[in-house]
Design a protein around this motif. Sequence first.
Motif, PDB file in Angstrom:
ATOM      1  N   THR A 220       5.031  22.272  51.053  1.00  0.00           N
ATOM      2  CA  THR A 220       3.900  21.771  51.831  1.00  0.00           C
ATOM      3  C   THR A 220       4.321  20.820  52.933  1.00  0.00           C
ATOM      4  O   THR A 220       3.504  20.398  53.720  1.00  0.00           O
ATOM      5  CB  THR A 220       2.903  21.066  50.912  1.00  0.00           C
ATOM      6  N   GLY A 221       5.580  20.447  52.965  1.00  0.00           N
ATOM      7  CA  GLY A 221       6.045  19.506  53.980  1.00  0.00           C
ATOM      8  C   GLY A 221       6.277  20.184  55.315  1.00  0.00           C
ATOM      9  O   GLY A 221       6.194  21.404  55.444  1.00  0.00           O
TER      10      GLY A 221
ATOM     11  N   TYR B 108      13.736  18.251  52.486  1.00  0.00           N
ATOM     12  CA  TYR B 108      12.499  17.499  52.314  1.00  0.00           C
ATOM     13  C   TYR B 108      12.119  16.795  53.603  1.00  0.00           C
ATOM     14  O   TYR B 108      12.981  16.349  54.364  1.00  0.00           O
ATOM     15  CB  TYR B 108      12.678  16.457  51.209  1.00  0.00           C
ATOM     16  N   ASP B 109      10.797  16.654  53.821  1.00  0.00           N
ATOM     17  CA  ASP B 109      10.322  15.915  54.987  1.00  0.00           C
ATOM     18  C   ASP B 109      10.356  14.417  54.705  1.00  0.00           C
ATOM     19  O   ASP B 109      10.805  13.981  53.633  1.00  0.00           O
ATOM     20  CB  ASP B 109       8.937  16.399  55.423  1.00  0.00           C
ATOM     21  N   ASP B 110       9.872  13.624  55.638  1.00  0.00           N
ATOM     22  CA  ASP B 110       9.915  12.168  55.506  1.00  0.00           C
ATOM     23  C   ASP B 110       9.054  11.651  54.358  1.00  0.00           C
ATOM     24  O   ASP B 110       9.235  10.522  53.905  1.00  0.00           O
ATOM     25  CB  ASP B 110       9.491  11.502  56.818  1.00  0.00           C
ATOM     26  N   ASP B 111       8.111  12.467  53.886  1.00  0.00           N
ATOM     27  CA  ASP B 111       7.262  12.095  52.753  1.00  0.00           C
ATOM     28  C   ASP B 111       7.801  12.655  51.435  1.00  0.00           C
ATOM     29  O   ASP B 111       7.093  12.678  50.429  1.00  0.00           O
ATOM     30  CB  ASP B 111       5.830  12.577  52.985  1.00  0.00           C
ATOM     31  N   ASN B 112       9.037  13.149  51.466  1.00  0.00           N
ATOM     32  CA  ASN B 112       9.732  13.693  50.292  1.00  0.00           C
ATOM     33  C   ASN B 112       9.050  14.939  49.717  1.00  0.00           C
ATOM     34  O   ASN B 112       9.107  15.201  48.520  1.00  0.00           O
ATOM     35  CB  ASN B 112       9.905  12.624  49.205  1.00  0.00           C
ATOM     36  N   ARG B 113       8.398  15.719  50.592  1.00  0.00           N
ATOM     37  CA  ARG B 113       7.796  16.986  50.179  1.00  0.00           C
ATOM     38  C   ARG B 113       8.730  18.127  50.570  1.00  0.00           C
ATOM     39  O   ARG B 113       9.289  18.120  51.675  1.00  0.00           O
ATOM     40  CB  ARG B 113       6.442  17.184  50.851  1.00  0.00           C
TER      41      ARG B 113
END
Length: 76
Positions: free
Chosen positions: A70-71, A25-30
């Motif tokens: 989408t991340g 996951y990216d930093d935005d939890n995507r």
Amino acid sequence: MKWTYRIVQTEFEGETMVDIREVYYDDDNRPAMHGAAEVGSETVDGLREVYEWIGEAFNKPVLRYPEDFTGSIDRG
């Protein structure tokens, strides 16, 4: 970087497949990327814990690749 085991659905040559994957996951939890699930440990208790984590994937929605990924992860 956060990751979990998840069920990921993919399409290949007209066939639908679902697999247990390691999802990152990216930093935005995507969901940003996925890879083969490593199923191993140094101890039996550790292996039991890995299987518990995998079991948790069955309680979460199936992720579709590439639609749900989408991340983006900055690899610096």
